[in-house]
Design a protein around this motif. Structure first.
Motif, mmCIF file in Angstrom:
data_model
loop_
_atom_site.group_PDB
_atom_site.id
_atom_site.type_symbol
_atom_site.label_atom_id
_atom_site.label_comp_id
_atom_site.label_asym_id
_atom_site.label_seq_id
_atom_site.Cartn_x
_atom_site.Cartn_y
_atom_site.Cartn_z
ATOM 1 N N CYS A 180 52.307 21.664 39.861
ATOM 2 C CA CYS A 180 51.412 22.510 38.761
ATOM 3 C C CYS A 180 50.279 22.648 39.497
ATOM 4 C CB CYS A 180 51.277 21.787 37.669
ATOM 5 S SG CYS A 180 52.878 21.239 36.963
ATOM 6 N N LEU A 181 49.404 23.347 38.885
ATOM 7 C CA LEU A 181 47.920 24.055 39.667
ATOM 8 C C LEU A 181 47.139 22.863 39.621
ATOM 9 C CD1 LEU A 181 46.153 26.464 40.280
ATOM 10 C CD2 LEU A 181 46.096 26.797 38.009
ATOM 11 N N LEU A 203 52.345 12.134 39.000
ATOM 12 C CA LEU A 203 51.886 12.392 40.268
ATOM 13 C C LEU A 203 50.661 13.303 40.553
ATOM 14 C CD1 LEU A 203 55.298 12.364 42.221
ATOM 15 C CD2 LEU A 203 53.973 10.368 41.387
ATOM 16 N N TRP A 204 49.655 12.771 39.966
ATOM 17 C CA TRP A 204 48.165 13.595 40.217
ATOM 18 C C TRP A 204 47.113 12.633 40.155
ATOM 19 C CZ3 TRP A 204 51.012 14.501 35.588
ATOM 20 C CH2 TRP A 204 50.679 13.951 34.336
ATOM 21 N N SER A 205 46.132 13.108 40.725
ATOM 22 C CA SER A 205 45.017 12.138 41.230
ATOM 23 C C SER A 205 44.203 11.557 40.054
ATOM 24 C CB SER A 205 43.990 12.991 42.135
ATOM 25 O OG SER A 205 43.425 14.016 41.452
ATOM 26 N N LYS A 206 44.199 12.270 38.832
ATOM 27 C CA LYS A 206 43.210 11.800 37.726
ATOM 28 C C LYS A 206 43.960 10.632 36.985
ATOM 29 C CE LYS A 206 40.254 15.668 37.234
ATOM 30 N NZ LYS A 206 39.852 16.746 36.451
ATOM 31 N N ARG A 222 63.188 9.029 38.443
ATOM 32 C CA ARG A 222 64.310 10.172 37.973
ATOM 33 C C ARG A 222 63.734 11.397 37.957
ATOM 34 N NH1 ARG A 222 66.598 6.843 32.653
ATOM 35 N NH2 ARG A 222 67.003 4.754 33.802
ATOM 36 N N ALA A 223 62.524 11.677 37.556
ATOM 37 C CA ALA A 223 61.896 13.026 37.402
ATOM 38 C C ALA A 223 60.479 12.780 37.578
ATOM 39 C CB ALA A 223 62.101 13.670 35.988
ATOM 40 N N ALA A 224 59.500 13.761 38.160
ATOM 41 C CA ALA A 224 58.262 13.798 38.302
ATOM 42 C C ALA A 224 57.501 15.042 38.381
ATOM 43 C CB ALA A 224 57.942 13.162 39.860
ATOM 44 N N VAL A 225 56.424 15.005 37.828
ATOM 45 C CA VAL A 225 55.566 16.049 37.484
ATOM 46 C C VAL A 225 54.166 15.668 38.436
ATOM 47 C CG1 VAL A 225 54.054 17.584 36.049
ATOM 48 C CG2 VAL A 225 56.480 16.540 35.426
ATOM 49 N N GLY A 226 53.713 16.597 39.093
ATOM 50 C CA GLY A 226 52.414 16.404 39.869
ATOM 51 C C GLY A 226 51.716 17.683 40.441
ATOM 52 N N THR A 227 50.617 17.413 41.274
ATOM 53 C CA THR A 227 50.157 18.507 41.941
ATOM 54 C C THR A 227 50.331 18.441 43.503
ATOM 55 O OG1 THR A 227 48.012 16.957 42.304
ATOM 56 C CG2 THR A 227 48.063 18.399 40.267
ATOM 57 N N PRO A 228 50.399 19.528 44.013
ATOM 58 C CA PRO A 228 50.803 19.377 45.644
ATOM 59 C C PRO A 228 49.925 18.486 46.408
ATOM 60 C CG PRO A 228 50.584 21.983 44.664
ATOM 61 C CD PRO A 228 49.955 20.775 43.682
ATOM 62 N N ASN A 229 48.730 18.548 46.094
ATOM 63 C CA ASN A 229 47.947 17.510 46.906
ATOM 64 C C ASN A 229 48.317 15.993 46.826
ATOM 65 O OD1 ASN A 229 45.144 15.892 47.274
ATOM 66 N ND2 ASN A 229 45.267 17.356 48.695
ATOM 67 N N ARG A 230 48.591 15.457 45.761
ATOM 68 C CA ARG A 230 48.949 14.201 45.586
ATOM 69 C C ARG A 230 50.297 14.056 45.998
ATOM 70 N NH1 ARG A 230 47.139 9.684 43.433
ATOM 71 N NH2 ARG A 230 44.807 10.570 44.172
ATOM 72 N N VAL A 231 51.424 14.892 45.663
ATOM 73 C CA VAL A 231 52.550 14.875 46.105
ATOM 74 C C VAL A 231 52.659 14.733 47.554
ATOM 75 C CG1 VAL A 231 54.909 16.014 45.995
ATOM 76 C CG2 VAL A 231 53.526 15.722 43.842
ATOM 77 N N LEU A 232 52.013 15.657 48.326
ATOM 78 C CA LEU A 232 52.008 15.776 49.702
ATOM 79 C C LEU A 232 51.467 14.552 50.038
ATOM 80 C CD1 LEU A 232 52.443 17.405 52.273
ATOM 81 C CD2 LEU A 232 50.210 18.372 52.031
#
Length: 287
Positions: A180-181, A203-206, A222-232
């Motif tokens: 996500c953005l 999986l996001w920084s906040k 099993r599933a994940a939602v996050g931002t590109p920076n944190r996932v990377l």
């Protein structure tokens, strides 16, 4: 005639007719009075001084200073306010203009969109292979569809085992990953996944520190939602593996300025690098 040519033209002033007193009487004309010629002009009109000659010239007309009633010239202002020529449309502008509708575009347009974003941040990168992108019939009716509809028609479809497959999934690689953005948008997507009744890693920084998120992934993901920076960051540190991941959903929701995760400069670079790390049978879809 030959004598006249040899000696030049000979004018004999004595042969000219004398001026008659009836025509001009020197005693009756004073030096201070004007003599009127045949054109109706006086001798004073014929006498032109230096200043008068300057004013009478065509150049002087252009150099005349305007009086107070004359508005000032706007030529200089026009030069300052003159708009610069339009610059050629940049790659970033094209990405921005296509951001809001890219999720419903045909497969070739979506692939070109992703590749343009990748090359804008990583010019030396190889373009994405055509087989990487997955587009389903649901994309044509996306406004009326949800994330659950997308997942149950792909990795959680009847042929794949349905929703029960997600409950049986045991790996440090998520079955599907949504990018996500921003953290705010990731929180909204997380609510959309509630009907799955399955834990989803955030999986996001906040949300949590990277080390805490890596520990949670090791316990099962099993599933994940996050931002590109944190996932990377998690993939680089080994805290997250995408080796078994089957579907990466690129969320194309736009922000208030019309950017999405692919077109925004702050996220496009990390997203491009992350998609380049996918292996196995992982597919990417824009939603």
């Amino acid at each position: 005639m030959g004598d006249d040519l040899d000696g030049g033209f000979d004018f004999d002033l004595n042969k000219s007719a004398p001026l008659s007193a009836d025509i001009i009487d020197d005693s009756s004309v004073s030096s201070s009075e004007d003599i009127i010629n045949d054109d109706g002009m006086t001798n004073a009109d014929l006498v032109v001084g230096e200043n008068d000659a300057d004013l009478a010239s065509p150049r002087a007309e252009k150099r005349k200073i305007p009086d107070a009633a004359t508005p000032p010239s706007s030529k200089k202002k026009n030069k300052k306010n003159k708009k610069p020529p339009k610059a050629p449309t940049s790659n970033a502008s094209l990405l921005h203009s296509a951001s809001s509708s890219i999720a419903t575009q045909p497969h070739p347009s979506q692939l070109a969109f992703l590749t343009a974003s990748l090359l804008s941040s990583h010019p030396s990168a190889a373009p994405y292979p055509p087989g990487l992108l997955l587009r389903t019939p649901l994309h044509d009716t996306r406004p009326d569809r949800t994330y659950v509809d997308l997942l149950t028609s792909t990795v959680l479809g009847p042929r794949a085992g349905g929703k029960k497959r997600l409950k049986r999934w045991s790996s440090s690689s998520p079955l599907f990953l949504v990018l996500c953005l921003s953290a705010r948008r990731a929180t909204s997507v997380l609510k959309d996944l509630t009907p799955l009744r399955c834990p989803v890693n955030k999986l996001w920084s906040k949300n949590m520190k990277e080390a805490e998120q890596a520990a949670a992934v090791r316990r099962g993901c099993r599933a994940a939602v996050g931002t590109p920076n944190r996932v990377l960051g998690l993939v680089r540190s080994g805290g997250l593996s995408l080796a078994m991941t089957e579907l990466v959903v690129v969320d194309c929701e736009v922000d208030g300025k019309g950017f999405n995760v692919v077109s925004l400069k702050d996220t496009a670079g990390d997203l491009g690098e992350l998609l380049g790390m996918l292996e196995g049978k992982a597919k990417v879809t824009l939603w």
